[in-house]
Design an enzyme around this catalytic site. Structure first.
Site, mmCIF file in Angstrom:
data_model
loop_
_atom_site.group_PDB
_atom_site.id
_atom_site.type_symbol
_atom_site.label_atom_id
_atom_site.label_comp_id
_atom_site.label_asym_id
_atom_site.label_seq_id
_atom_site.Cartn_x
_atom_site.Cartn_y
_atom_site.Cartn_z
ATOM 1 N N ARG A 148 43.208 62.424 53.857
ATOM 2 C CA ARG A 148 42.785 63.007 52.582
ATOM 3 C C ARG A 148 43.869 63.877 51.945
ATOM 4 O O ARG A 148 43.561 64.901 51.329
ATOM 5 C CB ARG A 148 41.523 63.878 52.767
ATOM 6 C CG ARG A 148 40.310 63.148 53.240
ATOM 7 C CD ARG A 148 39.527 62.594 52.059
ATOM 8 N NE ARG A 148 38.219 62.191 52.468
ATOM 9 C CZ ARG A 148 37.104 62.867 52.213
ATOM 10 N NH1 ARG A 148 37.143 63.969 51.527
ATOM 11 N NH2 ARG A 148 35.957 62.407 52.634
ATOM 12 N N ARG A 155 41.568 67.708 46.279
ATOM 13 C CA ARG A 155 41.258 68.892 45.482
ATOM 14 C C ARG A 155 41.997 70.158 45.874
ATOM 15 O O ARG A 155 41.952 71.151 45.160
ATOM 16 C CB ARG A 155 39.741 69.143 45.535
ATOM 17 C CG ARG A 155 38.959 68.138 44.743
ATOM 18 C CD ARG A 155 37.484 68.195 45.072
ATOM 19 N NE ARG A 155 37.281 67.767 46.454
ATOM 20 C CZ ARG A 155 36.094 67.633 47.027
ATOM 21 N NH1 ARG A 155 35.004 67.922 46.355
ATOM 22 N NH2 ARG A 155 35.994 67.219 48.270
ATOM 23 N N ARG A 178 41.771 65.688 37.656
ATOM 24 C CA ARG A 178 40.355 65.599 38.012
ATOM 25 C C ARG A 178 39.467 66.272 36.965
ATOM 26 O O ARG A 178 38.342 65.837 36.729
ATOM 27 C CB ARG A 178 40.145 66.221 39.395
ATOM 28 C CG ARG A 178 38.732 66.229 39.916
ATOM 29 C CD ARG A 178 38.204 64.852 40.248
ATOM 30 N NE ARG A 178 36.889 64.979 40.859
ATOM 31 C CZ ARG A 178 35.763 65.093 40.171
ATOM 32 N NH1 ARG A 178 35.783 65.066 38.865
ATOM 33 N NH2 ARG A 178 34.615 65.224 40.810
ATOM 34 N N ASP A 218 38.463 55.171 47.877
ATOM 35 C CA ASP A 218 37.390 55.683 48.722
ATOM 36 C C ASP A 218 36.818 54.565 49.563
ATOM 37 O O ASP A 218 36.801 53.408 49.130
ATOM 38 C CB ASP A 218 36.273 56.322 47.885
ATOM 39 C CG ASP A 218 35.412 57.223 48.754
ATOM 40 O OD1 ASP A 218 35.787 58.377 48.968
ATOM 41 O OD2 ASP A 218 34.389 56.735 49.270
ATOM 42 N N TYR A 267 26.230 54.910 55.569
ATOM 43 C CA TYR A 267 26.028 55.267 54.147
ATOM 44 C C TYR A 267 25.047 54.321 53.475
ATOM 45 O O TYR A 267 24.197 54.732 52.681
ATOM 46 C CB TYR A 267 27.358 55.234 53.385
ATOM 47 C CG TYR A 267 28.183 56.484 53.566
ATOM 48 C CD1 TYR A 267 27.804 57.682 52.972
ATOM 49 C CD2 TYR A 267 29.327 56.478 54.337
ATOM 50 C CE1 TYR A 267 28.557 58.834 53.144
ATOM 51 C CE2 TYR A 267 30.088 57.620 54.515
ATOM 52 C CZ TYR A 267 29.694 58.792 53.919
ATOM 53 O OH TYR A 267 30.422 59.935 54.092
HETATM 54 C C1 LIG Z 1 33.605 59.454 54.881
HETATM 55 C C2 LIG Z 1 34.645 59.085 53.853
HETATM 56 C C3 LIG Z 1 34.455 59.024 52.448
HETATM 57 N N1 LIG Z 1 35.666 58.662 51.905
HETATM 58 C C4 LIG Z 1 36.610 58.511 52.880
HETATM 59 C C5 LIG Z 1 35.979 58.730 54.112
HETATM 60 C C6 LIG Z 1 36.624 58.547 55.449
HETATM 61 C C7 LIG Z 1 37.564 59.654 55.713
HETATM 62 C C8 LIG Z 1 36.910 60.849 56.316
HETATM 63 O O1 LIG Z 1 36.220 60.704 57.319
HETATM 64 O O2 LIG Z 1 37.142 61.947 55.776
HETATM 65 C C9 LIG Z 1 38.007 58.091 52.747
HETATM 66 C C10 LIG Z 1 38.821 58.676 51.675
HETATM 67 N N2 LIG Z 1 38.414 59.315 50.533
HETATM 68 C C11 LIG Z 1 39.495 59.665 49.805
HETATM 69 C C12 LIG Z 1 40.653 59.157 50.447
HETATM 70 C C13 LIG Z 1 42.009 59.200 49.748
HETATM 71 C C14 LIG Z 1 43.195 58.966 50.461
HETATM 72 C C15 LIG Z 1 43.717 60.175 51.201
HETATM 73 O O3 LIG Z 1 44.335 61.028 50.558
HETATM 74 O O4 LIG Z 1 43.545 60.232 52.442
HETATM 75 C C16 LIG Z 1 40.245 58.581 51.649
HETATM 76 C C17 LIG Z 1 41.095 57.957 52.753
HETATM 77 C C18 LIG Z 1 39.502 60.385 48.532
HETATM 78 C C19 LIG Z 1 38.330 61.221 48.176
HETATM 79 N N3 LIG Z 1 36.997 60.938 48.355
HETATM 80 C C20 LIG Z 1 36.237 61.925 47.792
HETATM 81 C C21 LIG Z 1 37.102 62.910 47.227
HETATM 82 C C22 LIG Z 1 36.682 64.151 46.458
HETATM 83 C C23 LIG Z 1 36.332 63.662 45.088
HETATM 84 C C24 LIG Z 1 36.456 64.694 44.019
HETATM 85 O O5 LIG Z 1 37.564 64.880 43.474
HETATM 86 O O6 LIG Z 1 35.431 65.292 43.664
HETATM 87 C C25 LIG Z 1 38.406 62.457 47.450
HETATM 88 C C26 LIG Z 1 39.691 63.115 46.991
HETATM 89 C C27 LIG Z 1 34.750 61.903 47.720
HETATM 90 C C28 LIG Z 1 34.030 61.537 48.965
HETATM 91 N N4 LIG Z 1 34.099 60.341 49.602
HETATM 92 C C29 LIG Z 1 33.340 60.363 50.759
HETATM 93 C C30 LIG Z 1 32.740 61.640 50.840
HETATM 94 C C31 LIG Z 1 31.843 62.101 51.958
HETATM 95 C C32 LIG Z 1 33.155 62.356 49.689
HETATM 96 C C33 LIG Z 1 32.739 63.740 49.270
HETATM 97 C C34 LIG Z 1 33.647 64.667 49.994
HETATM 98 C C35 LIG Z 1 33.544 66.078 49.500
HETATM 99 O O7 LIG Z 1 32.957 66.346 48.446
HETATM 100 O O8 LIG Z 1 34.143 66.907 50.198
HETATM 101 C C36 LIG Z 1 33.204 59.234 51.688
#
Ligand SMILES: Cc1c2[nH]c(c1CCC(=O)O)Cc1[nH]c(c(CCC(=O)O)c1C)Cc1[nH]c(c(CCC(=O)O)c1C)Cc1[nH]c(c(C)c1CCC(=O)O)C2
Length: 344
Positions: A24, A28, A37, A73, A150
């Protein structure tokens, strides 16, 4: 390629210093990310290749990581399967039509990546062009269990009550669902590699909710299918199973060239159990990055000592970075890894 340390470490070759990237890493905690964003929703950013490419490059430029990971994502391919996906404000992801029975599973489609996620493939091509060989690009997907969780729960969960209920009450339906998801994961990742991804990571973020026995029976055959199919691509595959140190041997048996580990186990013990014929990725507690730089540096050194200069270590966090993290601390971490792992 100017910096191929990451790819060499995936193949367990000798490297001048331990390559580092962060799960990640685009997100943010970076002001550059928030600037974009504030003007776009998260899904808009994912679906606009120019924006996804720009955000992918931000951590490469700002914090000096040794690999880029595509901004996207794990839930994106679910739309093509027929799921109604929304990132609700403050709630995280929501799937409005959860999968709860055999009919729901039958209604799910397999995806055609070129038609269902063209923007992901386009973003990969753009990033490769803009990176121009500076560092390698990693593509990724969710693992079958994490995606199933999910799809069944309709979002995140603490107990996985619906997911486990379906698994135990209707094992045939469960396996049909996992089968379909595994096929989607394979075609999605193969398309990413064809578009230019130079390695892929499979995220099994929530599989740690299962007992080792349930993992073996309900999940391992499907993860193994994915890993077997991906051998055809000949790019390195990272298999990250979060909170799974009770079943590292099983995760390793399911496959992958690199096994990702979280911080709940010492890296040396993890590697011993995984076996030295695999590379390892990890495993700093992401909350360490809230600590003063001196503490971060010491914890980085601890992990490097456990890796013992053995070829095949990729430094990473044990899970995704938190949005509260000060960016200076991330830079301090990356510098500490690069400085203290220098080989002569
Ligand atoms: C479980 C999972 C998700 N998404 C992802 C996973 C597996 C990785 C892990 O276990 O952490 C994978 C993911 N999501 C995102 C990436 C980007 C690549 C990277 O930089 O690693 C990757 C590799 C961007 C993201 N995916 C998300 C964001 C935040 C979105 C925003 O800007 O509001 C980002 C940058 C949204 C997201 N997407 C997901 C969730 C639970 C959320 C909300 C998270 C939160 O609010 O903290 C599902």
């Amino acid at each position: 390629m100017k910096n191929d340390l990451f790819l060499r470490a995936c193949r367990r070759e000798k490297v001048e210093y331990t390559p580092v990237w962060l799960m990640r890493q685009a997100g943010r905690y970076m002001e550059e990310y928030m600037k974009i964003r504030r003007k776009h929703t998260f899904l808009e950013m994912c679906k606009t290749p120019e924006l996804a490419a720009e955000v992918t490059l931000q951590p490469v430029n700002r914090i000096g990581v040794d690999a880029a990971i595509l901004f996207a994502d794990i839930l994106l391919p679910l739309e093509g399967m027929g799921m109604d996906l929304e990132f609700a404000k403050g709630e995280g992801p929501v799937l409005h039509n959860p999968v709860r029975n055999e009919q729901d599973v039958n209604n799910l489609r397999l995806i055609e990546p070129e038609e269902d996620v063209p923007y992901v493939l386009e973003a990969i091509k753009l990033v490769r062009k803009e990176l121009d060989g500076r560092v390698p690009l990693i593509g990724f997907s969710g693992a079958p269990f994490t995606l199933a969780s999910y799809m069944i729960e309709g979002g995140g969960s603490k107990t996985y009550l619906n997911c486990k209920s379906l698994m135990w009450q209707a094992p045939n339906v469960w396996h049909e669902l996992m089968d379909k998801i595994a096929k989607v994961v394979v075609s999605y990742l193969k398309a990413q590699v064809e578009a230019g991804a130079q390695a892929v990571q499979v995220f099994d973020s929530w599989v740690g909710t299962l007992s080792p026995k349930d993992y073996q029976e309900y999940v391992m055959p499907h993860s193994r299918f994915v890993m077997e199919q991906l051998k055809e691509t000949s790019v390195p595959v990272i298999h990250f199973a979060n909170n799974a140190s009770t079943m590292l041997e099983k995760v390793t048996e399911a496959g992958g060239d690199v096994i990702g580990v979280d911080w709940r186990i010492n890296l040396d013990q993890a590697w011993q159990r995984i076996g030295y014929d695999k590379a390892i990725q990890g495993n700093l507690d992401p909350v360490t990055l809230m600590a003063p730089p001196k503490v971060i540096e010491q914890k980085v050194k601890d992990i490097l000592e456990q890796a013992d200069n053995r070829p095949g270590h990729i430094f990473n966090l044990g899970h995704g970075i938190n949005k509260e993290t000060p960016v200076e601390n991330v830079i301090a971490m990356v510098e500490a890894v690069q400085k203290h792992s220098k080989r002569s």
